[in-house]
Design a protein around this motif. Structure first.
Motif, PDB file in Angstrom:
ATOM      1  N   UNK A 130       0.831  -1.207   0.000  1.00  0.00           N
ATOM      2  CA  UNK A 130       0.000   0.000   0.000  1.00  0.00           C
ATOM      3  C   UNK A 130       0.866   1.259   0.000  1.00  0.00           C
ATOM      4  N   UNK A 131       1.952   1.210   0.753  1.00  0.00           N
ATOM      5  CA  UNK A 131       2.883   2.342   0.763  1.00  0.00           C
ATOM      6  C   UNK A 131       4.296   1.806   0.934  1.00  0.00           C
ATOM      7  N   UNK A 132       5.276   2.686   0.649  1.00  0.00           N
ATOM      8  CA  UNK A 132       6.681   2.295   0.789  1.00  0.00           C
ATOM      9  C   UNK A 132       7.209   2.601   2.188  1.00  0.00           C
ATOM     10  N   UNK A 133       6.294   2.835   3.134  1.00  0.00           N
ATOM     11  CA  UNK A 133       6.714   3.376   4.430  1.00  0.00           C
ATOM     12  C   UNK A 133       7.395   2.374   5.362  1.00  0.00           C
ATOM     13  N   UNK A 134       7.476   1.110   4.942  1.00  0.00           N
ATOM     14  CA  UNK A 134       8.198   0.143   5.770  1.00  0.00           C
ATOM     15  C   UNK A 134       9.420  -0.391   5.040  1.00  0.00           C
ATOM     16  N   UNK A 135       9.949   0.408   4.138  1.00  0.00           N
ATOM     17  CA  UNK A 135      11.242   0.106   3.518  1.00  0.00           C
ATOM     18  C   UNK A 135      12.359   0.270   4.538  1.00  0.00           C
ATOM     19  N   UNK A 136      13.477  -0.411   4.283  1.00  0.00           N
ATOM     20  CA  UNK A 136      14.691  -0.225   5.085  1.00  0.00           C
ATOM     21  C   UNK A 136      15.621   0.818   4.477  1.00  0.00           C
ATOM     22  N   UNK A 137      15.249   1.363   3.338  1.00  0.00           N
ATOM     23  CA  UNK A 137      16.208   2.155   2.566  1.00  0.00           C
ATOM     24  C   UNK A 137      16.366   3.565   3.096  1.00  0.00           C
ATOM     25  N   UNK A 138      17.452   4.170   2.674  1.00  0.00           N
ATOM     26  CA  UNK A 138      17.793   5.524   3.085  1.00  0.00           C
ATOM     27  C   UNK A 138      17.082   6.510   2.156  1.00  0.00           C
ATOM     28  N   UNK A 139      16.558   7.620   2.685  1.00  0.00           N
ATOM     29  CA  UNK A 139      15.771   8.556   1.869  1.00  0.00           C
ATOM     30  C   UNK A 139      16.650   9.464   1.014  1.00  0.00           C
ATOM     31  N   UNK A 140      17.373   8.860   0.080  1.00  0.00           N
ATOM     32  CA  UNK A 140      18.400   9.591  -0.678  1.00  0.00           C
ATOM     33  C   UNK A 140      17.808  10.522  -1.715  1.00  0.00           C
ATOM     34  N   UNK A 141      16.558  10.324  -2.089  1.00  0.00           N
ATOM     35  CA  UNK A 141      15.830  11.277  -2.935  1.00  0.00           C
ATOM     36  C   UNK A 141      14.430  11.454  -2.335  1.00  0.00           C
ATOM     37  N   UNK A 142      13.786  12.581  -2.679  1.00  0.00           N
ATOM     38  CA  UNK A 142      12.482  12.917  -2.077  1.00  0.00           C
ATOM     39  C   UNK A 142      11.377  12.615  -3.080  1.00  0.00           C
ATOM     40  N   UNK A 143      10.616  11.542  -2.867  1.00  0.00           N
ATOM     41  CA  UNK A 143       9.541  11.233  -3.824  1.00  0.00           C
ATOM     42  C   UNK A 143       8.314  12.104  -3.559  1.00  0.00           C
ATOM     43  N   UNK A 144       7.476  12.326  -4.573  1.00  0.00           N
ATOM     44  CA  UNK A 144       6.297  13.177  -4.384  1.00  0.00           C
ATOM     45  C   UNK A 144       5.242  12.545  -3.477  1.00  0.00           C
ATOM     46  N   UNK A 145       5.343  11.269  -3.201  1.00  0.00           N
ATOM     47  CA  UNK A 145       4.401  10.592  -2.310  1.00  0.00           C
ATOM     48  C   UNK A 145       5.033   9.279  -1.895  1.00  0.00           C
ATOM     49  N   UNK A 146       4.554   8.702  -0.780  1.00  0.00           N
ATOM     50  CA  UNK A 146       5.003   7.366  -0.370  1.00  0.00           C
ATOM     51  C   UNK A 146       4.021   6.283  -0.833  1.00  0.00           C
ATOM     52  N   UNK A 147       2.924   6.673  -1.482  1.00  0.00           N
ATOM     53  CA  UNK A 147       1.908   5.700  -1.898  1.00  0.00           C
ATOM     54  C   UNK A 147       2.434   4.828  -3.040  1.00  0.00           C
ATOM     55  N   UNK A 148       2.159   3.537  -2.969  1.00  0.00           N
ATOM     56  CA  UNK A 148       2.650   2.617  -3.998  1.00  0.00           C
ATOM     57  C   UNK A 148       1.484   1.833  -4.611  1.00  0.00           C
ATOM     58  N   UNK A 149       1.764   0.666  -5.206  1.00  0.00           N
ATOM     59  CA  UNK A 149       0.767   0.010  -6.065  1.00  0.00           C
ATOM     60  C   UNK A 149      -0.495  -0.469  -5.332  1.00  0.00           C
ATOM     61  N   UNK A 150      -0.361  -0.904  -4.104  1.00  0.00           N
ATOM     62  CA  UNK A 150      -1.527  -1.488  -3.430  1.00  0.00           C
ATOM     63  C   UNK A 150      -2.015  -2.761  -4.109  1.00  0.00           C
ATOM     64  N   UNK A 151      -1.110  -3.531  -4.685  1.00  0.00           N
ATOM     65  CA  UNK A 151      -1.495  -4.807  -5.320  1.00  0.00           C
ATOM     66  C   UNK A 151      -1.751  -5.878  -4.268  1.00  0.00           C
ATOM     67  N   UNK A 152      -1.258  -5.674  -3.072  1.00  0.00           N
ATOM     68  CA  UNK A 152      -1.574  -6.524  -1.921  1.00  0.00           C
ATOM     69  C   UNK A 152      -2.103  -5.609  -0.822  1.00  0.00           C
ATOM     70  N   UNK A 153      -2.966  -6.140   0.067  1.00  0.00           N
ATOM     71  CA  UNK A 153      -3.658  -5.254   1.027  1.00  0.00           C
ATOM     72  C   UNK A 153      -2.876  -5.021   2.318  1.00  0.00           C
ATOM     73  N   UNK A 154      -1.542  -5.006   2.223  1.00  0.00           N
ATOM     74  CA  UNK A 154      -0.717  -4.699   3.396  1.00  0.00           C
ATOM     75  C   UNK A 154       0.628  -4.167   2.902  1.00  0.00           C
TER      76      UNK A 154
END
Lengths: 239, 239
Positions: A130-154
């Motif tokens: 649903x969102x990229x908010x549980x990535x382990x990655x470093x925020x090296x660039x600023x995306x316009x949103x954290x919302x992602x595909x939502x192809x799975x419901x978690x």
């Protein structure tokens, strides 16, 4: 009808790139001649061309050609017309920023819904949640949103790591970080250890691989899910 | 003239909260009766009140009262009039989001410039750099920008961790993550290990504590800097 393999990692320790998944991928991508690869996560800052070459080498072992999405004049058309799609790992912030810059989300959702077989590894798995908010990655660039595909419901946490009881390091454990996510968000999170993957067929999801996975629901104690667990979960009304 | 202590961590393994820093803090905050605490990073999702109580307990050992910034009707005025400031660790995304929501950046910069003694730990140190883009934290909330105070002319990576040669984990090492940052950004990054801190006096910065720190400049090999290293660096024109 969605047909996806969503893996924690591309590579297991001591193994070659994608090796542990290739037997599964040869059936997942059965009949596919050419796969379109999304190289945008650029692990270690590798170029799109170099990353695509690495993926070509791996898929040559199962007789599939690979073309980088960055080489198409019209990437949206390329996604919609692709026989198969693979989004590789790397930095999720960079990947998500590029998907927004190229305005690819609707095309990707359309391709998934129409049954284009998809593979995601690591960052390429993060974007299926649903969102990229549980990535382990470093925020090296600023995306316009954290919302992602939502192809799975978690959400996913790839490369999930258990706390190391012998560690003297005072940075937060992965479990603490996910619990902090749940201080502000209600989306469930699946901690997917290296060697685990999800298989999606339509609205059905199954945990695969030899390991258990850790399932976090806001305001509940985390639980271990056995390999073979399916969603929608029969024993829980939550998702 | 800026007067800041910028620490990698609040707590060393086996020690109590802030214990290793208290001898230094009793001179850093000499003459201070009441310190204003910014609890917004909320480690583990702890409440502002509970976090402030923990900090009150630590500072009571050196005779300083602590008031949480969240208790003031006008937090901007409270920052500008504070005798001393401390921003605690936790989640940098949450902290930065709150500082934008309360529009506190200009007041914080003003207080630092006028010499209000400042302590930052972990997330509270991250925000003293040019941007928060080298945090280790999970993006659990979406801030309106990654730009931070710029009180020092580089970025920090607190809780810096060396690669573990015995690890079988395939997630990126900290060094790889920082090098990915430098694929897209030119800001230098200081990897500050737990037990290290920076002291800022005006435009002069000094590395303190028993450990070396790892210094990353884009397109250059990382180097280890000895404790006592100062910025502006004499041996480099870069910063």
């Amino acid at each position: 009808m969605k047909k996806m393999v969503i893996a924690s990692t591309s590579t297991l320790h001591g193994g070659a790139y994608l090796d542990y998944l290739l037997p599964r991928l040869s059936t997942h991508f059965e009949g596919v001649k050419t796969l379109v690869f999304l190289p945008f996560a650029r692990p270690g800052g590798i170029s799109h061309d170099a990353y695509t070459a690495k993926v070509q080498e791996a898929f040559a072992k199962i007789g599939i050609e690979v073309v980088g999405l960055h080489t198409f004049a019209n990437p949206n058309q390329a996604v919609r017309e692709a026989e198969a799609l693979f989004t590789g790992g790397g930095n999720t912030f960079q990947l998500v920023s590029q998907l927004y810059a190229l305005n690819l989300w609707a095309s990707l959702r359309e391709a998934l819904e129409q049954g284009t077989p998809y593979l995601g590894c690591s960052a390429g798995s993060n974007i299926t949640g649903i969102s990229m908010q549980t990535t382990n990655d470093m925020p090296i660039v600023y995306p316009p949103s954290f919302e992602t595909l939502g192809a799975i419901p978690f959400n996913l946490n790839p490369h999930y790591l258990d706390p190391d009881p012998s560690s003297t390091h005072m940075g937060e454990t992965r479990e603490t970080r996910i619990q902090e996510f749940h201080a502000y968000n209600s989306i469930p999170v699946l901690g997917l250890r290296e060697g685990s993957w999800l298989e999606v067929e339509g609205d059905s999801i199954r945990l695969m691989g030899p390991l258990t996975a850790r399932w976090f629901v806001a305001q509940e104690a985390p639980v271990e899910l056995e390999s073979g667990t399916t969603w929608p979960r029969k024993d829980a009304s939550k998702t």
